[in-house]
Design an enzyme around this catalytic site. Structure first.
Site, short mmCIF file in Angstrom:
data_model
loop_
_atom_site.label_atom_id
_atom_site.label_comp_id
_atom_site.label_asym_id
_atom_site.label_seq_id
_atom_site.Cartn_x
_atom_site.Cartn_y
_atom_site.Cartn_z
CG ASN A 1 31.58 44.58 101.81
OD1 ASN A 1 32.67 44.85 102.19
ND2 ASN A 1 31.17 45.57 100.96
CB CYS B 1 35.25 48.69 100.18
SG CYS B 1 33.98 48.36 101.17
CG HIS C 1 36.23 44.68 98.57
ND1 HIS C 1 36.41 44.48 99.97
CD2 HIS C 1 35.09 45.36 98.29
CE1 HIS C 1 35.17 45.11 100.46
NE2 HIS C 1 34.40 45.62 99.31
O1 UT7 Z 1 32.21 47.29 98.90
C1 UT7 Z 1 31.88 48.15 97.83
C2 UT7 Z 1 30.54 48.55 97.94
N1 UT7 Z 1 29.54 47.68 97.98
C3 UT7 Z 1 29.41 46.87 96.88
O2 UT7 Z 1 30.33 46.64 95.98
C4 UT7 Z 1 28.25 46.37 96.54
C5 UT7 Z 1 27.43 46.64 94.89
N2 UT7 Z 1 26.27 46.21 94.97
C6 UT7 Z 1 25.77 45.27 94.84
O3 UT7 Z 1 26.49 44.31 95.25
C7 UT7 Z 1 24.16 44.67 94.28
O4 UT7 Z 1 23.76 45.85 93.77
C8 UT7 Z 1 23.02 44.47 95.25
C9 UT7 Z 1 23.54 43.32 96.19
C10 UT7 Z 1 23.24 45.39 96.44
C11 UT7 Z 1 21.71 44.41 95.03
O5 UT7 Z 1 21.70 43.50 93.88
P1 UT7 Z 1 21.09 43.84 92.57
O6 UT7 Z 1 21.12 42.70 91.72
O7 UT7 Z 1 21.70 45.12 91.99
O8 UT7 Z 1 19.63 44.43 92.90
P2 UT7 Z 1 18.76 45.67 92.83
O9 UT7 Z 1 19.19 46.78 93.84
O10 UT7 Z 1 18.74 46.02 91.21
O11 UT7 Z 1 17.40 45.44 93.34
C12 UT7 Z 1 16.58 44.43 92.60
C13 UT7 Z 1 15.48 44.07 93.73
C14 UT7 Z 1 14.60 45.32 94.16
O12 UT7 Z 1 13.31 44.98 94.23
P3 UT7 Z 1 12.33 45.62 92.90
O13 UT7 Z 1 12.66 47.11 92.85
O14 UT7 Z 1 13.00 44.95 91.56
O15 UT7 Z 1 11.12 45.30 93.31
C15 UT7 Z 1 15.06 45.51 95.59
O16 UT7 Z 1 14.13 46.28 96.43
O17 UT7 Z 1 15.93 43.36 94.73
C16 UT7 Z 1 15.37 44.03 95.94
N3 UT7 Z 1 15.98 43.71 97.30
C17 UT7 Z 1 16.06 42.87 98.01
N4 UT7 Z 1 15.13 41.83 97.94
C18 UT7 Z 1 15.30 40.83 99.01
C19 UT7 Z 1 17.25 44.70 97.55
N5 UT7 Z 1 17.72 44.02 98.56
C20 UT7 Z 1 16.97 42.98 98.92
C21 UT7 Z 1 17.00 42.00 99.85
N6 UT7 Z 1 16.46 40.95 99.87
N7 UT7 Z 1 18.06 42.24 100.87
#
Ligand code: UT7
Length: 323
Positions: free
Chosen positions: A280, A114, A250
């Protein structure tokens, strides 16, 4: 006399097919509301089956050349940032050189995921500053949809396909004022596609040909690192954050973007945001956002821009640019 590189044209391209969050609800356990709230993404573009990274790169490049009012054969350096090259070799840059009927100039790919476009811009800027090139084509092009497991809700809702390009030309006024490139390979496992070429047969990597990510770990590092590099960029140029006209970040997650904007005291109407429509697009996201900012009339000649990105590696980087 100091030689600077100046952006004299921008271009971008998005595949036609729009995939909405609602469409993804049908294939993975997710909701439109979750995706919007946690990422700011509403839809993304996905390349057609017979459309490849090179096709995307070519379209963005032609638009940038047209904007710069240059013929392709005036280009004397091609740098393509991509993680999703069509072939193991030749590089996408060499294939693009042939498509554009450019002869003889150096052409190579840069791989920093990225942060790829920031790296490519940094490299091209140094070619121009040393007199090794006069007019460079710098491209970010990705078909990330091809390295996504479309059954993995942790990753498939985040990414999209697209391309963006800029033409850099030697100038006696800035231009690119500074670029800042960094990496820390100790974080390789946080965001990666384990299977490559030399390990494709090995048990640990075989079949793991899709993006795997520790989302919250990447998120935390991205926010702190991008805030730090914004400071580094301002300090290096001895300018105050109030002097910035635009942040062109980004586009990974609206929450990461707003955190960086807050750190810079920039209101969101001074930030180019495309993550809602593009998702992204990895190395393509910054030049796509830049082209949108320019073509919409928001970014004007003489404006001071900061671009910054963070991605797999980890890699991160920024540039301060007088447009
Ligand atoms: O380009 C550079 C690289 N990429 C990034 O910069 C991405 C960086 N990370 C992020 O943008 C965020 O961490 C995400 C959008 C990927 C995730 O958001 P988050 O607020 O950090 O969520 P999390 O990973 O802490 O997950 C929270 C909950 C989990 O469920 P439990 O364990 O709390 O029951 C996940 O399983 O959200 C769940 N979850 C989803 N739920 C519905 C993860 N993906 C999804 C989804 N739909 N697509």
């Amino acid at each position: 006399m100091t030689v600077y590189s100046k952006i004299v044209g921008t271009g971008s391209y998005l595949p036609e097919r729009v995939v909405t969050n609602r469409e993804l609800e049908k294939s993975v356990d997710t909701t439109d509301a979750w995706i919007r709230e946690r990422t700011g993404i509403c839809e993304r573009r996905i390349a057609a089956e017979d459309e490849y990274t090179l096709d995307l790169a070519e379209k963005a490049s032609r638009r940038a050349l047209e904007a710069a009012n240059l013929d392709a054969d005036e280009i004397d350096l091609i740098v393509v940032a991509t993680t999703t090259a069509d072939q193991i070799f030749p590089s996408t840059a060499c294939l693009l050189q042939s498509r554009l009927r450019i002869k003889g100039c150096p052409a190579f790919d840069v791989q920093a995921v990225c942060t790829g476009f920031v790296y490519a811009l940094g490299v091209a800027d140094k070619f121009i500053a040393t007199g090794a090139a006069k007019k460079a084509l710098v491209v970010g092009a990705e078909t990330f949809s091809r390295i996504i497991d479309w059954t993995d809700r942790n990753t498939c809702v985040l990414f999209g396909d697209g391309s963006g390009a800029v033409i850099l030309e030697a100038s006696d006024t800035p231009g690119v004022m500074s670029t800042h490139l960094h990496a820390d390979g100790d974080y390789a496992d946080y965001l990666h596609v384990p299977q490559g070429v030399s390990n494709a047969h090995a048990e640990v990597a075989a079949g793991r040909a899709y993006v795997e990510m520790n989302g919250s770990g990447v998120f935390r590092m991205a926010v702190t690192t991008l805030c730090r590099i914004a400071d580094e960029t301002l300090r290096h140029n001895k300018i105050d954050k109030q002097e910035l006209d635009w942040l062109v970040p980004h586009q990974a997650n609206i929450r990461i973007i707003t955190a960086t904007a807050k750190k810079l005291d920039l209101p969101m109407d001074r930030v180019i945001v495309t993550v809602d429509k593009h998702g992204n697009t990895s190395a393509a996201s910054i030049p796509l956002a830049l082209d949108e900012g320019v073509r919409s009339g928001k970014i004007r000649r003489g404006d001071l821009l900061m671009i910054e990105g963070f991605g797999g590696g980890f890699t991160w980087g920024s540039a301060l640019i007088r447009y």
